[in-house]
Design an enzyme around this catalytic site. Structure first.
Site, PDB file in Angstrom:
ATOM      1  N   ASP A  14      37.289  33.504  35.198  1.00  0.00           N
ATOM      2  CA  ASP A  14      36.524  33.478  36.451  1.00  0.00           C
ATOM      3  C   ASP A  14      35.169  32.754  36.409  1.00  0.00           C
ATOM      4  O   ASP A  14      34.177  33.257  36.963  1.00  0.00           O
ATOM      5  CB  ASP A  14      36.292  34.910  36.963  1.00  0.00           C
ATOM      6  N   ASP A  52      39.669  34.112  40.241  1.00  0.00           N
ATOM      7  CA  ASP A  52      39.691  35.199  41.219  1.00  0.00           C
ATOM      8  C   ASP A  52      40.019  34.546  42.565  1.00  0.00           C
ATOM      9  O   ASP A  52      39.366  33.558  42.950  1.00  0.00           O
ATOM     10  CB  ASP A  52      38.292  35.842  41.241  1.00  0.00           C
ATOM     11  N   HIS A  87      33.856  37.521  48.275  1.00  0.00           N
ATOM     12  CA  HIS A  87      33.705  36.494  47.236  1.00  0.00           C
ATOM     13  C   HIS A  87      35.059  35.869  46.912  1.00  0.00           C
ATOM     14  O   HIS A  87      36.101  36.472  47.142  1.00  0.00           O
ATOM     15  CB  HIS A  87      33.115  37.116  45.963  1.00  0.00           C
ATOM     16  N   LYS A 112      44.443  35.584  40.403  1.00  0.00           N
ATOM     17  CA  LYS A 112      44.572  37.040  40.486  1.00  0.00           C
ATOM     18  C   LYS A 112      43.785  37.580  41.667  1.00  0.00           C
ATOM     19  O   LYS A 112      42.855  36.930  42.144  1.00  0.00           O
ATOM     20  CB  LYS A 112      44.119  37.696  39.181  1.00  0.00           C
ATOM     21  N   CYS A 157      35.935  41.646  34.761  1.00  0.00           N
ATOM     22  CA  CYS A 157      37.170  40.894  34.503  1.00  0.00           C
ATOM     23  C   CYS A 157      37.373  40.524  33.035  1.00  0.00           C
ATOM     24  O   CYS A 157      38.497  40.604  32.526  1.00  0.00           O
ATOM     25  CB  CYS A 157      37.243  39.686  35.421  1.00  0.00           C
TER      26      CYS A 157
HETATM   27  C1  VGL Z   1      35.027  40.171  39.202  1.00  0.00           C
HETATM   28  C2  VGL Z   1      34.279  41.809  40.607  1.00  0.00           C
HETATM   29  C3  VGL Z   1      35.177  41.412  41.574  1.00  0.00           C
HETATM   30  C4  VGL Z   1      34.908  39.489  37.868  1.00  0.00           C
HETATM   31  C5  VGL Z   1      35.935  39.761  40.153  1.00  0.00           C
HETATM   32  O1  VGL Z   1      35.351  38.325  37.732  1.00  0.00           O
HETATM   33  O2  VGL Z   1      34.386  40.123  36.926  1.00  0.00           O
HETATM   34  N1  VGL Z   1      34.216  41.200  39.427  1.00  0.00           N
HETATM   35  N2  VGL Z   1      35.997  40.382  41.337  1.00  0.00           N
HETATM   36 ZN    ZN Z   2      37.155  39.649  42.928  1.00  0.00          ZN
END
Ligand code: VGL
Ligand code: ZN
Length: 210
Positions: A14, A52, A87, A112, A157
């Site tokens: 991510d 993400d 996001h 994901k 993540c």
């Molecule tokens: C993530 C919160 C929501 C991450 C992704 O990549 O850590 N955290 N979506």
């Molecule tokens: Zn997310």
């Protein structure tokens, strides 16, 4: 350390605009990971990146829960779920990889969090702990056994990907300086204890490359 050859895989989690400075869910110092991650990408024979990738009305977004604020925890059918600012919406600039990330050599992009009703932190498994992403099967079929994790965010993540990697019987390593945490409440302490307990090892980019 001898790492990065056949049997090893770098999983870049991510490293997207929304998790970097100015992004919707900016991780403090998130951009700092780009330089070490790029060095590691160049070094590893096999690289996988995750993205993400949420629909606009994803259930992890606080706006989908009237009266709730980002970072609060709610009960979902599959258990507790933290709510986030909107996001990484599919196809938007915030979901793009950091513009300086050299992800071109990646052999696989794992998306994901694309199911509206389930969030997904781990690169292996969604937050219902049942739905899989297919990454474990991919790594096994390709005989990739040692997983080196980097990216954002360590307490979500990246951390949960390491937890699942161990649970699925892969060797898991965390490259410390190539990851950063969101740090909501005691999320980072909790994650560190958990990673320690299950035998996730850690090292620095320098150590890995030397
Ligand atoms: C993530 C919160 C929501 C991450 C992704 O990549 O850590 N955290 N979506
Ligand atoms: Zn997310």
């Amino acid at each position: 350390m001898q790492a990065g050859g056949e049997g090893d895989v770098l999983v870049v989690v991510d490293v997207q605009r929304d998790f970097c400075s100015g992004g919707a869910l900016a991780v403090p110092d998130g951009d700092v990971v780009v330089a070490p991650v790029n060095r590691l990408i160049e070094h590893f024979r096999h690289v996988v990146v995750t993205q993400d990738w949420h629909p606009p009305d994803h259930s992890s977004f606080a706006v989908q829960h009237p009266g709730r604020q980002p970072y609060e925890v709610v009960e979902m059918p599959y258990g507790e779920q933290r709510l986030w600012p909107t996001h990484c919406v599919q196809g938007t600039p915030g979901a793009e990889f950091h513009p300086d990330l050299r992800w071109g050599r990646a052999e696989l992009i794992v998306r994901k969090g694309f199911r509206r009703t389930i969030d997904s932190y781990s690169a292996f498994m969604e937050n219902d702990r049942t739905t899989v992403t297919g990454l474990a099967g991919y790594l096994r079929e390709r005989a990739l056994k040692r997983v080196f994790l980097v990216g954002l965010a360590l307490d979500y993540c990246v951390g949960f990907s390491a937890v699942d990697a161990r649970w699925l019987d892969f060797e898991a390593w965390l490259v410390e300086d190539a990851t950063r945490a969101v740090a909501v409440g005691d999320s980072l302490t909790q994650m560190r204890l958990r990673l320690e307990a299950i035998g996730v090892k850690h090292l620095t980019t320098e150590e890995l490359l030397s």
